[in-house]
Design an enzyme around this catalytic site. Structure first.
Site, PDB file in Angstrom:
ATOM      1  N   HIS A  24       5.129   2.801   6.433  1.00 33.87           N
ATOM      2  CA  HIS A  24       6.207   3.451   5.170  1.00 33.87           C
ATOM      3  C   HIS A  24       7.342   4.369   5.341  1.00 33.87           C
ATOM      4  O   HIS A  24       6.382   5.610   6.973  1.00 33.87           O
ATOM      5  CB  HIS A  24       5.016   4.136   3.872  1.00 33.87           C
TER       6      HIS A  24
ATOM      7  N   CYS B 170       4.733  -2.853   4.790  1.00 39.18           N
ATOM      8  CA  CYS B 170       3.306  -3.457   4.215  1.00 39.18           C
ATOM      9  C   CYS B 170       3.316  -4.571   3.210  1.00 39.18           C
ATOM     10  O   CYS B 170       3.209  -5.368   4.529  1.00 39.18           O
ATOM     11  CB  CYS B 170       3.337  -2.470   3.820  1.00 39.18           C
TER      12      CYS B 170
END
Length: 480
Positions: A428, A331
């Site tokens: 994630h 991310c």
């Protein structure tokens, strides 16, 4: 089973007193006994979040509690989520969606709007479930936050529910914490406290009993349960980075402990892996040799990039790659791997543009639209499935994306460097799927096929936690 409370609130004398785990344990115990139960946290401040089935964002602790209750996470379980982006400001998320970026003073004025959202969500949950178990935030004794409080006694007073107060005896001062907390409450607030829970006790309970007798005589409130210190639990942390695992595998993974690191629960599977030595490297600490460096997510990518540079990480990463090491960016960490990160609108802070680490041929521009999605697919560098979730506000573009790392829901995702030493992804939870975790570690150089089933570990931990918390449930039932 007849549980005597429609809504029961668990508050704590401090942050990390054990509120999250007590709520999770009660949810699991009630589920075991056939009670329809739902967790609820009016306001959460955390950088660990989860994506719900209805496409919103809530605190990760509430997703764990939902699992304990045997239900899918929903945005009503955490109607107000604050994600700090600086020491004085935070992203305000209402019913799962970003509402604004506010400093502390502005948010204090906004609390009347936030309370309306809280009460709306609680009413919906109370209509759908037999019991609502509520988690407070921080401590109800924070006098400076009492005005317009929506997180602790302000909520309890608004819905007229009883309160249990939890204190952590392991950190010391438990009697002072409980007596002091009670003394800071108003008369009506003290009246709704039905008892105390002493958490994380280890030792001879006989030596504690004189203190328990004194506490009950001093306050007029019963100690409902003394809960043991449980070693080796694998449960999602609300915010604080969990201690490094006690075992030390031979495969070394290091993660910079960014000031605004988000979703560090991404590394729980590595903490549990028997072949992995996982270390979070804090500010000012030497960066040790490693087989794999992982750059985590960030709530302030450009600010954390500046921190990485100040701590000497770019030079260390270059040395690491020169000698054959591997790097993964997740991310915000993925965004850092590119040529630049731009934030023209000031989404995460002061508007501007920052040079990236230059390890992937791509650039990232922050946008005001946050992508929230649960996803699944396959690794493109190995024959293995992967699942996870996306929570990000940046859009990346460039040649690096032409060599993706994953195929997600039929589309390419992430990037792999031409020399296969650097991998980036927006996913994630990328290590949570056993197959993907094994594939990533093999790619990084681990010569073992052993894997960790984090879901099974979490379930086993919830069961252990519930077993240990049974005395509290029994104390709350009628005629006990």
């Amino acid at each position: 089973m007849h549980f005597p409370f429609k809504t029961l609130m668990v508050q704590g004398t401090t942050s990390d007193a054990g509120k999250t785990t007590v709520v999770a344990a009660l949810c699991r115990l009630l589920k075991r006994n056939g009670v329809s139960v739902v967790p609820f946290k009016p306001q959460n401040m955390a950088l660990n979040s989860a994506v719900t089935a209805d496409g919103g964002e809530i605190g990760r602790a509430q997703a764990l509690q939902a699992q304990a209750a045997g239900i899918a996470p929903h945005t009503d379980m955490n109607p107000v989520l604050l994600k700090p982006s600086s020491d004085i400001g935070a992203q305000v998320i209402i019913h799962g969606k970003v509402r604004a970026e506010m400093n502390a003073r502005d948010y204090h004025q906004y609390k009347t709007v936030a309370m309306a959202a809280v009460l709306e969500s609680h009413a919906r949950l109370a209509a759908q479930y037999d019991v609502v178990i509520v988690e407070g935030a921080g401590s109800p004794a924070e006098i400076n936050l009492r005005d317009r409080d929506i997180a602790n006694m302000g909520f309890a007073e608004a819905v007229d529910c009883p309160v249990v107060i939890v204190a952590d005896i392991d950190r010391g001062g438990v009697f002072a914490h409980l007596v002091g907390t009670l003394s800071c409450l108003s008369e009506s607030e003290r009246a709704r406290v039905i008892g105390f829970v002493i958490n994380r006790f280890r030792g001879d309970i006989k030596l504690l009993e004189p203190g328990l007798d004194w506490l009950e005589a001093q306050t007029g409130k019963p100690v409902l349960a003394v809960l043991p210190y449980l070693h080796g639990l694998f449960l999602d942390a609300e915010d604080a980075v969990q201690p490094t695992q006690e075992h030390r595998g031979a495969f070394r993974v290091v993660v910079p402990s960014l000031p605004r690191m988000s979703n560090h629960t991404d590394f729980d599977a590595l903490r549990a892996h028997p072949d992995v030595d996982l270390q979070f490297i804090r500010e000012g600490h030497a960066i040790p040799p490693a087989d794999l460096i992982v750059l985590p997510g960030s709530k302030n990518t450009r600010g954390d990039l500046a921190w990485l540079r100040a701590q000497g990480w770019p030079q260390r990463i270059a040395h690491h790659l020169r000698y054959g090491g591997k790097v993964i960016g997740i991310c915000g960490g993925f965004q850092m791997l590119g040529q630049s990160v731009g934030d023209p609108l000031g989404v995460e802070g002061v508007p501007g543009d920052s040079p990236g680490l230059g390890l992937l041929d791509m650039t990232t521009a922050m946008s005001q639209v946050k992508r929230l999605q649960q996803v699944q697919g396959n690794c493109l560098f190995a024959d293995a499935p992967v699942a996870g979730y996306e929570i990000h506000m940046g859009v990346s573009s460039g040649e690096a994306l032409a060599q993706p790392a994953f195929e997600i829901d039929g589309r390419p995702e992430g990037a792999m460097s031409p020399d296969s030493q650097v991998l980036g992804t927006y996913l994630h939870g990328v290590f949570d799927t056993p197959g993907a975790c094994s594939a990533l570690l093999r790619w990084a150089g681990l010569g073992s096929d052993r894997s960790v089933d984090l879901g099974a570990l979490r379930e086993a931990s919830l069961e252990r936690l519930a077993d240990a918390t049974t005395p509290l449930l029994e104390a709350l039932l009628p005629n006990k």
